[in-house]
Design a protein around this motif. Sequence first.
Motif, PDB file in Angstrom:
ATOM      1  N   ALA A  80       5.143  30.294  32.864  1.00  0.00           N
ATOM      2  CA  ALA A  80       3.777  30.531  32.384  1.00  0.00           C
ATOM      3  C   ALA A  80       3.152  31.695  33.146  1.00  0.00           C
ATOM      4  O   ALA A  80       2.470  32.541  32.568  1.00  0.00           O
ATOM      5  CB  ALA A  80       2.928  29.276  32.542  1.00  0.00           C
ATOM      6  N   GLY A  81       3.408  31.753  34.462  1.00  0.00           N
ATOM      7  CA  GLY A  81       2.900  32.863  35.256  1.00  0.00           C
ATOM      8  C   GLY A  81       3.455  34.194  34.776  1.00  0.00           C
ATOM      9  O   GLY A  81       2.723  35.176  34.621  1.00  0.00           O
TER      10      GLY A  81
ATOM     11  N   ARG B  19       4.601  34.866  31.783  1.00  0.00           N
ATOM     12  CA  ARG B  19       4.022  35.161  30.469  1.00  0.00           C
ATOM     13  C   ARG B  19       2.637  35.773  30.620  1.00  0.00           C
ATOM     14  O   ARG B  19       2.279  36.715  29.932  1.00  0.00           O
ATOM     15  CB  ARG B  19       3.929  33.877  29.649  1.00  0.00           C
ATOM     16  N   TYR B  20       1.884  35.215  31.546  1.00  0.00           N
ATOM     17  CA  TYR B  20       0.534  35.731  31.794  1.00  0.00           C
ATOM     18  C   TYR B  20       0.585  37.200  32.181  1.00  0.00           C
ATOM     19  O   TYR B  20      -0.144  38.040  31.646  1.00  0.00           O
ATOM     20  CB  TYR B  20      -0.132  34.892  32.879  1.00  0.00           C
TER      21      TYR B  20
ATOM     22  N   VAL C  93       1.609  39.352  29.142  1.00  0.00           N
ATOM     23  CA  VAL C  93       0.548  39.522  28.153  1.00  0.00           C
ATOM     24  C   VAL C  93      -0.455  40.570  28.629  1.00  0.00           C
ATOM     25  O   VAL C  93      -1.045  41.300  27.840  1.00  0.00           O
ATOM     26  CB  VAL C  93      -0.136  38.171  27.869  1.00  0.00           C
TER      27      VAL C  93
ATOM     28  N   PHE D 247       0.224  43.262  30.115  1.00  0.00           N
ATOM     29  CA  PHE D 247       0.749  44.616  29.974  1.00  0.00           C
ATOM     30  C   PHE D 247       0.074  45.328  28.808  1.00  0.00           C
ATOM     31  O   PHE D 247      -0.208  44.719  27.793  1.00  0.00           O
ATOM     32  CB  PHE D 247       2.244  44.565  29.658  1.00  0.00           C
ATOM     33  N   PRO D 248      -0.141  46.641  28.921  1.00  0.00           N
ATOM     34  CA  PRO D 248      -0.536  47.383  27.718  1.00  0.00           C
ATOM     35  C   PRO D 248       0.616  47.367  26.713  1.00  0.00           C
ATOM     36  O   PRO D 248       1.776  47.236  27.099  1.00  0.00           O
ATOM     37  CB  PRO D 248      -0.791  48.800  28.240  1.00  0.00           C
ATOM     38  N   VAL D 249       0.264  47.508  25.428  1.00  0.00           N
ATOM     39  CA  VAL D 249       1.269  47.340  24.370  1.00  0.00           C
ATOM     40  C   VAL D 249       2.463  48.266  24.571  1.00  0.00           C
ATOM     41  O   VAL D 249       3.604  47.889  24.319  1.00  0.00           O
ATOM     42  CB  VAL D 249       0.639  47.600  22.985  1.00  0.00           C
TER      43      VAL D 249
ATOM     44  N   ALA E 167       4.827  46.699  26.787  1.00  0.00           N
ATOM     45  CA  ALA E 167       5.151  45.299  26.525  1.00  0.00           C
ATOM     46  C   ALA E 167       6.610  45.133  26.130  1.00  0.00           C
ATOM     47  O   ALA E 167       7.276  44.201  26.562  1.00  0.00           O
ATOM     48  CB  ALA E 167       4.245  44.742  25.442  1.00  0.00           C
ATOM     49  N   GLN E 168       7.126  46.076  25.306  1.00  0.00           N
ATOM     50  CA  GLN E 168       8.511  45.924  24.873  1.00  0.00           C
ATOM     51  C   GLN E 168       9.470  45.985  26.044  1.00  0.00           C
ATOM     52  O   GLN E 168      10.376  45.168  26.146  1.00  0.00           O
ATOM     53  CB  GLN E 168       8.853  47.009  23.856  1.00  0.00           C
TER      54      GLN E 168
ATOM     55  N   ILE F 190       9.213  42.763  27.965  1.00  0.00           N
ATOM     56  CA  ILE F 190       9.851  41.632  27.292  1.00  0.00           C
ATOM     57  C   ILE F 190      11.367  41.744  27.385  1.00  0.00           C
ATOM     58  O   ILE F 190      12.069  40.765  27.646  1.00  0.00           O
ATOM     59  CB  ILE F 190       9.380  41.558  25.826  1.00  0.00           C
ATOM     60  N   ALA F 191      11.888  42.981  27.203  1.00  0.00           N
ATOM     61  CA  ALA F 191      13.334  43.181  27.334  1.00  0.00           C
ATOM     62  C   ALA F 191      13.779  42.791  28.730  1.00  0.00           C
ATOM     63  O   ALA F 191      14.768  42.078  28.918  1.00  0.00           O
ATOM     64  CB  ALA F 191      13.691  44.643  27.048  1.00  0.00           C
TER      65      ALA F 191
ATOM     66  N   THR G  11      14.103  39.123  29.482  1.00  0.00           N
ATOM     67  CA  THR G  11      15.257  38.425  28.912  1.00  0.00           C
ATOM     68  C   THR G  11      16.507  38.728  29.715  1.00  0.00           C
ATOM     69  O   THR G  11      17.515  38.045  29.591  1.00  0.00           O
ATOM     70  CB  THR G  11      15.501  38.886  27.468  1.00  0.00           C
TER      71      THR G  11
END
Lengths: 345, 353
Positions: free
Chosen positions: B183-184, B186-187, B190, B192-194, B197-198, B201-202, B205
């Motif tokens: 959760a931390g 994810r926070y 979220v 991050f500027p768009v 973000a990619q 997220i990469a 993973t």
Amino acid sequence: MSGVATLPATGARWRLALGTGLLCALGLLVVVALLSLRIGSVGIATRDAIDALFNYDPNSYNQTVVRSLRLPRTIIGLGVGSALAVAGAMMQATTRNPLADPSILGVNSGAAFAIVNAIFFFGLTHPYQYVWFAFLGAGIASALVYSIASAGRGGATPVKLALAGAVVTALLGSWITALLLLDEQTLDTVRFWLAGSIAGRPIEVFWMVLPFMATGLVGGLLLARQLNVMNLGEDTARALGMHTGRLRLVSALLVVLMTGAAVSAAGPIGFVGLAVPHIVRVFTGPDYRWILAYCIVVGPLLLLSADIAGRVITRPAELQVGIVTAMCGAPFLIAIARQRRVASL
Amino acid sequence: MIRPALSALRGGPVLLDLRLGSFASFRINVRVLAICLLLLVVVIALAAWAATLGSFIVPLDEVVRATFSESTRQFEFVVVQLRLPRILSAILVGAALASSGAIFQGLVRNPLVSPDIIGIQAGATVVAVFMIVNGYTDRYIPLGAFGGAVTAATAIYLLAWKGGMSGNRLVLVGIGIDALLAAGTRYLIVKFPVQQAQAAIAWSTGTVYGTGWFDVQVIAVALGELLPLAIVLTWQLRVLQFGDDIAYVLGMRVEPTRLALILVGCALAAVAVAVAGPVGFIALMVPHVARIIGGPMTGGTLLLTALLGAVLLLGADIVALHVLPVALPVGVVTAGVGAPYFLFLLYRANVRM
């Protein structure tokens, strides 16, 4: 004799006490809902919030904020909170597992995965289109987790259920990531939704999922007596003439209905279904008729409180409610795991 | 002096007893050694093949020439600057994760437990993401990740301790900690500027995309120290597996040994996370496969585990980069293989848990 009076269990006085408690919780929920209309990046006076509901003046900026942003958000929070809490309680009853929760057992991620697929492959953008995918995903994920965990010696123990749920969640999460990386458009659509958020959703979303949630809630309340019998144990329930398999199936369908609807409306929000039934049980004892009734009220109470906390903590930015519930709910999971009963199951 | 042990005559493993003077002796399982050598060959072959692959195809002899002597500037740039760091990172990250998993599974005596399930990788990840968001230099990220991993491990251990240790409680507490730390993360993501973000997220993973020679250096140095340490400690690990009481009776200082093993396991997981993000399921799956091939945990089996992890992660990265229609993070592939394998293990689990 005071010794007799401390044995509550049944009786009119006990029912009266529980009824009063339920009314108190309801009153508290009204207060929290009002706070949810008031608090945010723009503070709004209680007067304005109430006027926006009953005496709406479209020229007032504050009232427009309440009407168009905070009211939908609060109403969606009410529905999602109830649905998740009741779904969690029913899962705990039918799996006889104190750790059951739509997020821990992977049902949430199943629904989320199906929705992201629907958006990516079919370009669906409206909840009334992808809610069916959510049901499908939630159903498949719960069937998968339950059948894997219940195979082998010892049946579906809490540890096996939790492990299977965690792994299914991880697997689906990585596939969601893959889809999001392929398509920035989808990523932008679901980025906040995926963290679990009731903000920025139009009120139509709520009307869309309401029938499913209502079916689940009413169905759950109707099944409460059977869940009580189930709670005596599989063998006893069968000896009393109950079709335990049929009950499991029906309640699983209701859980899928409620979870799918909740995820469609607000994304995967975790731990509400775990924490609320446990909190409620402290007051009500083991009777599922009361547990479920309390869950309907306390679920949204908790969800809205978490949502308000998310607005306050990182002001003027916002923390998604799913992140807040995970941060508050995960310690709950740890506390339950520390009870000897669970670890030795 | 080398002499084959008698167990081979009884149909057991072929063992070699190796004595260095009077102060040290090793027992080498010939089968495990042979498999290790085989895996080493496979790793090298895979690495050479991976270096030829890509939109710009480099012939194999040019790969060898560019790596070890001189080639054209173009070939050298592609092979040495772009492809080799990624390949070596994949190899080393795979080895680190697999041996970390072997240590934790041995400590908990539960083959279904690994740092990626019980929140140790999540601890490293949340700190690493925090440092990336706040613009710390790469230099400090491995240290921060190590701090996160150790903190998570300590918290899990303390919270699961209740007048004794239970494997089941450890798993459940670990899943709770994992959820909390995820959760931390994810926070932070979220926030991050768009545009970023990619990438975030990469990374979350697990990907070896964009790793450079600095990353290779970091993880090579760390692995060079940690892996020998881990191999030395496997003897203690085996004694611990008899249970605390017996280990104590055998003269082992139980808690310091366990602490040392936890620290080594955390450090291995942390460097891997710092370089490649939380690649899942390698730590979970590889030790299990290695036990099937190599038998009970010994130094040799740990080496086999590390090599198998290297082969698997490099293979997964080749699949992620070249076989799939679009380049994906390697974590997606490892999850796609590892999660079904784990669910199958759980399905067949004949341990009562």
